[in-house]
Design a protein around this motif. Structure first.
Motif, mmCIF file in Angstrom:
data_model
loop_
_atom_site.group_PDB
_atom_site.id
_atom_site.type_symbol
_atom_site.label_atom_id
_atom_site.label_comp_id
_atom_site.label_asym_id
_atom_site.label_seq_id
_atom_site.Cartn_x
_atom_site.Cartn_y
_atom_site.Cartn_z
ATOM 1 N N ILE A 1 0.834 -1.197 0.000
ATOM 2 C CA ILE A 1 0.000 0.000 0.000
ATOM 3 C C ILE A 1 0.873 1.252 0.000
ATOM 4 N N SER A 2 1.871 1.237 0.881
ATOM 5 C CA SER A 2 2.666 2.445 1.079
ATOM 6 C C SER A 2 3.670 2.686 -0.040
ATOM 7 N N GLY A 3 4.083 1.611 -0.703
ATOM 8 C CA GLY A 3 5.118 1.766 -1.702
ATOM 9 C C GLY A 3 6.491 1.958 -1.102
ATOM 10 N N GLU A 4 6.582 1.670 0.196
ATOM 11 C CA GLU A 4 7.860 1.841 0.877
ATOM 12 C C GLU A 4 8.563 0.501 1.077
ATOM 13 N N GLY A 5 8.195 -0.480 0.287
ATOM 14 C CA GLY A 5 8.724 -1.817 0.498
ATOM 15 C C GLY A 5 10.213 -1.922 0.255
ATOM 16 N N LYS A 6 10.843 -2.763 1.076
ATOM 17 C CA LYS A 6 12.282 -2.943 0.963
ATOM 18 C C LYS A 6 12.607 -4.416 1.125
ATOM 19 N N VAL A 7 13.528 -4.904 0.313
ATOM 20 C CA VAL A 7 13.921 -6.300 0.389
ATOM 21 C C VAL A 7 15.428 -6.365 0.601
ATOM 22 N N LEU A 8 15.844 -7.024 1.669
ATOM 23 C CA LEU A 8 17.268 -7.148 1.957
ATOM 24 C C LEU A 8 17.705 -8.580 1.722
ATOM 25 N N ILE A 9 18.667 -8.743 0.865
ATOM 26 C CA ILE A 9 19.149 -10.082 0.545
ATOM 27 C C ILE A 9 20.584 -10.205 1.044
ATOM 28 N N GLN A 10 20.782 -11.078 2.006
ATOM 29 C CA GLN A 10 22.127 -11.328 2.511
ATOM 30 C C GLN A 10 22.730 -12.490 1.743
ATOM 31 N N THR A 11 23.905 -12.271 1.219
ATOM 32 C CA THR A 11 24.520 -13.350 0.449
ATOM 33 C C THR A 11 26.038 -13.283 0.534
ATOM 34 N N TYR A 12 26.653 -14.448 0.385
ATOM 35 C CA TYR A 12 28.107 -14.496 0.323
ATOM 36 C C TYR A 12 28.568 -14.088 -1.059
ATOM 37 N N ASN A 13 27.620 -13.997 -1.957
ATOM 38 C CA ASN A 13 27.964 -13.908 -3.368
ATOM 39 C C ASN A 13 27.117 -12.849 -4.077
ATOM 40 N N PRO A 14 27.235 -11.603 -3.649
ATOM 41 C CA PRO A 14 26.348 -10.577 -4.206
ATOM 42 C C PRO A 14 26.554 -10.370 -5.702
ATOM 43 N N GLN A 15 27.667 -10.861 -6.236
ATOM 44 C CA GLN A 15 27.907 -10.684 -7.672
ATOM 45 C C GLN A 15 27.147 -11.712 -8.510
ATOM 46 N N HIS A 16 26.576 -12.681 -7.853
ATOM 47 C CA HIS A 16 25.861 -13.725 -8.602
ATOM 48 C C HIS A 16 24.812 -13.085 -9.516
ATOM 49 N N SER A 17 24.813 -13.566 -10.755
ATOM 50 C CA SER A 17 23.959 -12.904 -11.755
ATOM 51 C C SER A 17 22.500 -12.856 -11.334
ATOM 52 N N VAL A 18 22.033 -13.909 -10.677
ATOM 53 C CA VAL A 18 20.618 -13.919 -10.311
ATOM 54 C C VAL A 18 20.317 -12.788 -9.321
ATOM 55 N N PHE A 19 21.185 -12.620 -8.328
ATOM 56 C CA PHE A 19 20.944 -11.538 -7.365
ATOM 57 C C PHE A 19 21.037 -10.175 -8.034
ATOM 58 N N GLN A 20 22.021 -10.035 -8.895
ATOM 59 C CA GLN A 20 22.173 -8.763 -9.585
ATOM 60 C C GLN A 20 20.934 -8.446 -10.424
ATOM 61 N N LEU A 21 20.451 -9.474 -11.115
ATOM 62 C CA LEU A 21 19.288 -9.257 -11.982
ATOM 63 C C LEU A 21 18.030 -8.970 -11.176
ATOM 64 N N ILE A 22 17.908 -9.646 -10.033
ATOM 65 C CA ILE A 22 16.744 -9.390 -9.190
ATOM 66 C C ILE A 22 16.789 -7.944 -8.704
ATOM 67 N N LYS A 23 17.972 -7.511 -8.316
ATOM 68 C CA LYS A 23 18.149 -6.148 -7.820
ATOM 69 C C LYS A 23 17.740 -5.139 -8.892
ATOM 70 N N GLU A 24 18.141 -5.441 -10.101
ATOM 71 C CA GLU A 24 17.814 -4.548 -11.216
ATOM 72 C C GLU A 24 16.322 -4.534 -11.510
ATOM 73 N N ASN A 25 15.692 -5.650 -11.193
ATOM 74 C CA ASN A 25 14.255 -5.786 -11.350
ATOM 75 C C ASN A 25 13.794 -5.521 -12.786
ATOM 76 N N ASN A 26 14.474 -6.116 -13.713
ATOM 77 C CA ASN A 26 14.110 -5.977 -15.110
ATOM 78 C C ASN A 26 13.794 -7.375 -15.623
ATOM 79 N N SER A 27 12.506 -7.670 -15.732
ATOM 80 C CA SER A 27 12.137 -9.053 -15.985
ATOM 81 C C SER A 27 12.625 -9.536 -17.349
#
Length: 815
Positions: free
Chosen positions: A674-700
DNA sequence: AGCACGCCGACT
DNA sequence: GTCGGCGTGCTC
């Protein structure tokens, strides 16, 4: 001479030929149920799949005993659909039949017999068995076939029954449906005549010595005056006023109140007003227009709408349009508990014309839905995968919600088919329109859409232009190295949760692993606790203090010392959701932290209770497995945290990344709706992993492009067709040998590059059965059916080896 | 699938 | 001597 191919509820190949007796020919049609005997003594309800005149040469067919329906119970479309599933998924028609029909509609030896009314039996010409049966039926009106076994030798049963039916002395109890009478509900009303004859004060006076009765009478009268149209439930009166049955009985005896019964469907109809659907937004209108155009061209649609983009609104519009044009609708869900939003709306508008069908219904309830669908009393059916098999009359629209969900293709129950894919065929047979909808479509569907095999409709905005949640990656390695962590949480993440708590917002924490610790390991000798039935380690559940096998469900007590070397140095390894829950509870002792996973939701209404609790804002932090990614739409959640995101990726399955993406995206959709203030925190040993990067970019588009490239590179669907053959047996050497043999037969027909294995399955032993697998990667298109025929041929050759007949064979097509 | 038949080990 | 184990065969 007429013959029929009959589908029997057995896991056997093909159909069986029976002779149609001339006297039955009058009304004998495909799709009807018939009674036949099989293997001499057993009686089954079969389905007529084909009628023909070809007298079989190799055996003498038996005769059909009787017809059970006046008109086909199964429409042509369903029979075609069954045949397609059977062929495409390489399973037997009998398996489909078993799954598709409620058991009461396919009675076997349970089938009941009765005497024909007003029959004069000529005992002189009966044999002993026939006499016994007639006599038994004179004592008891109904006898089932199993009961007959008590006094007639098994092998003579069918003969006896048949000859008595031929003699017109007895008949099959065809009122099978009547055995499942719609439940009757008791209602009360004030006796209007009494009320007209006597004035109200008079009546009340007559009750002055029984105050409870007086009170009750007034309660009923009040309700009746309030809304004369609305029937008053007996249970409602008794419960609300805390009246007893005896008090009611006195009122009924005095003829002041009448008790009556109404046949009421078990599925309650909603009685209330209908709200108008909120107007579609500009983007939704555009999407709807595109869907309309696609339907006009006879094309199916993939509706890709980000979380809270209002896919449901669009479904509702299309559903209502379909119903208004006189068509019926099937709305498919992965699990029935996810119905909330869609049901609320539909229930108000369609009430009794809405039906539900899913695995959790009792047989009684299933039969009722069957009957209502057959009578065309249901306009909209909401159900799970088994709802594909209802005898729809006039299906105009099918919606598959959350089309990516793996619940559409469970691997545990045969026949193995993907309900989402099968829907495309079902819609074809019914000439119905189809919408596949998801916020995270399966890679396969996305590919089909991009290839224009499906119309791709995209909703990229959240409803009301609410902002999508933001993603942030936390490099856990770095945080760990600089000692900025407590247990599984970085200080950063803890801080963010703290902020949410201060703002009185709710937080969700996803950790998709059950139990407390993955393994308990002996530090001294390295012993780990394996399940005795399966080739997997047992998971430690601290809450119930036991070890559980997640595959066969076996439980064991937690070892205090190593069973092997008696060392007390037992180490817990691998983090489960219980541990995350425990840590969070410790980090935020003043907050309400709840856990949601299959283990904590096992108790009755546990889910409902927790749902309410979260909705009421009593829960601050929800820790859970993938369960929390579905069906929990709350307004006050703003933060979603995934402390150990890597655990989702390192699963050996070519869909692991896709699943991780879907799960993370689905759960992130809970944040800031509702608020549009949503935040998602992903903890990972491997932030460079393409899947995490792509999710962050949020470009389907980019994400799917990535998935498709990987699939193409490593030859996985949608670029090849997969068939997995799994062989199981209690003896390992036997499965191994049989698998090697099947492998060699397959290699005889198929090119080497198509065949992987045989090899031991990732779980080498399950429920005491050793399993080996062969994976086939077959080309798409025309070649596929050719090659599939060769696979079929190989399997037939395999079956010819009698020694391998005890090997359990499971075939997963497009698994 | 499911059920009978048939051939080998531990037991009233 | 039997009871019962599960390997094998067959079902229109």
């Amino acid at each position: 001479m007429n013959f029929a191919q009959i589908i029997l509820p057995l896991n056997l190949k093909g159909t069986f030929t029976y002779k149609v007796p001339d006297e039955l020919l009058g009304n004998f049609q495909i799709g009807m149920r018939v009674l036949v005997s099989f293997r001499g003594k057993k009686i089954y309800t079969g389905i007529v799949a084909e009628i023909h005149q070809n007298d079989p040469e190799t055996f003498v067919p038996k005769e059909i005993i009787s017809i059970l329906d006046d008109s086909p119970i199964l429409p042509k479309e369903q029979i075609d659909f069954w045949h397609w599933i059977s062929e495409y998924y390489m399973c037997n028609l009998g398996e489909i039949y078993r799954l598709a029909f409620p058991s009461s509609l396919k009675l076997e030896s349970e089938t009941y017999l009765k005497l024909k009314p007003n029959v004069k039996v000529d005992f002189e010409n009966l044999d002993v068995n026939e006499m016994y049966l007639i006599q038994a039926l004179e004592v008891r009106q109904l006898i089932n076939v199993t009961e007959i076994e008590a006094f007639i030798p098994k092998k003579d049963i069918v003969k006896t029954v048949k000859s008595l039916i031929d003699l017109q002395y007895i008949e099959i109890d065809e009122k099978i449906a009547e055995k499942y009478k719609a439940k009757e509900i008791a209602y009360l009303r004030v006796n209007e005549e009494e009320l007209a004859g006597n004035s109200l004060p008079q009546i009340l006076l007559s009750l002055k010595r029984s105050p409870k009765q007086q009170e009750m009478f007034l309660a009923i009268l009040e309700k009746q005056t309030e809304n004369p149209e609305k029937p008053i439930r007996k249970s409602e009166i008794l419960d609300e006023g805390n009246f007893s049955h005896s008090q009611l009985k006195s009122l009924v005896d005095r003829n002041l109140v009448q008790e009556y019964f109404l046949q009421k469907d078990r599925l309650e109809a909603y009685q209330g007003e209908i709200e108008e659907i909120e107007k579609l937004t500009h983007e939704q209108l555009q999407a709807k227009k595109e869907i309309d155009e696609a339907f006009d061209e006879g094309r199916n649609v993939l509706l890709h709408g980000v979380t809270s983009s209002g896919k449901t609104h669009i479904y509702l519009e299309k559903i209502e349009e379909a119903v208004e044009s006189g068509k019926n609708v099937l709305f498919l869900l992965p699990e029935i508990s996810l119905t909330k939003q869609i049901v609320q709306r539909l229930e108000k508008k369609y009430g009794k014309e809405l039906g539900f069908y899913h695995q959790k219904l009792t047989d009684f309830e299933r039969v009722e839905v069957w009957r209502r669908i057959k009578n065309n009393d249901i306009k909209i059916l909401i159900g799970t995968r088994i709802a594909l098999f209802l005898p729809y009359q006039n299906l105009g629209l099918i919606v598959v919600d959350e089309e990516h969900d793996s619940a559409y293709k469970p691997r545990e129950v045969s026949p193995f088919f993907n309900a989402k894919d099968a829907t495309q065929m079902l819609s074809k047979f019914y000439a119905a329109n189809l919408i596949l909808g998801s916020a995270t479509p399966s890679v396969e569907s996305y590919y089909l859409a991009k290839k224009d095999k499906l119309k791709y409709v995209f909703l990229g905005e959240r409803f009301g232009k609410v902002k999508l949640p933001e993603f942030e990656l936390i490099n856990f390695k770095e945080e760990q190295d600089s000692k900025k962590i407590i247990g599984n949480f970085s200080l950063k993440l803890i801080d963010e949760i703290k902020k949410e708590l201060e703002r009185k917002k709710q937080t969700m924490i996803l950790h998709n692993r059950r139990g407390y610790a993955n393994v308990i390991e002996c530090e001294t000798c390295g012993y780990v606790n394996y399940c005795s039935n399966c080739d997997v380690v047992m998971t430690y559940h601290k809450y119930s203090n036991e070890m559980k096998c997640h595959y066969c469900g076996q439980k064991a007590s937690k070892p205090k010392v190593c069973p092997k070397c008696h060392s007390e140095n037992l180490n817990e390894r691998g983090v489960g959701v219980e541990q995350i829950h425990e840590e969070i509870s410790r980090l935020f002792p003043d907050s309400e932290v709840d856990r949601m996973d299959v283990d904590s939701m096992r108790k009755k209404f546990a889910y409902e209770k927790l749902y309410e609790k979260i909705e009421e804002g009593e829960t601050d932090i929800i820790v859970g497995t993938q369960m929390i990614s579905k069906g929990l739409d709350f307004d006050n959640i703003e933060l979603v945290a995934i402390p150990r995101a890597d655990s989702m990726l390192y699963v050996q399955d070519f869909r692991a990344e896709e699943r991780a993406y879907q799960l993370i995206t689905q759960v992130s959709g809970r944040a800031g709706r509702i608020s549009g203030e949503g935040k998602v925190l992903i903890q990972t040993y491997n932030p460079q992993h393409s899947v995490f990067q792509l999710i962050k970019e949020n470009n389907s588009d980019k994400i799917y492009k990535h998935f498709l490239e990987e699939r193409k590179k490593f030859l996985y669907p949608p670029f090849v067709k997969l068939i997995m053959i799994e062989l199981k047996h209690r003896k390992e050497d036997k499965v191994n040998r049989s698998a090697q043999f099947l492998g060699s037969v397959l290699r005889k027909y198929l090119p080497e590059e198509c065949i992987l294995g045989p090899e031991k399955s990732p779980i080498g032993k399950l429920n005491l059965m050793y399993q080996y697998q062969i994976l086939l990667k077959l080309p798409r298109g025309k070649k596929y059916s050719e090659m599939k025929n060769l696979v079929l041929q190989s399997l037939e050759e395999f079956d010819e080896i009698t020694a391998y007949q005890s090997i359990k064979k499971m075939i997963f097509v497009d698994f």
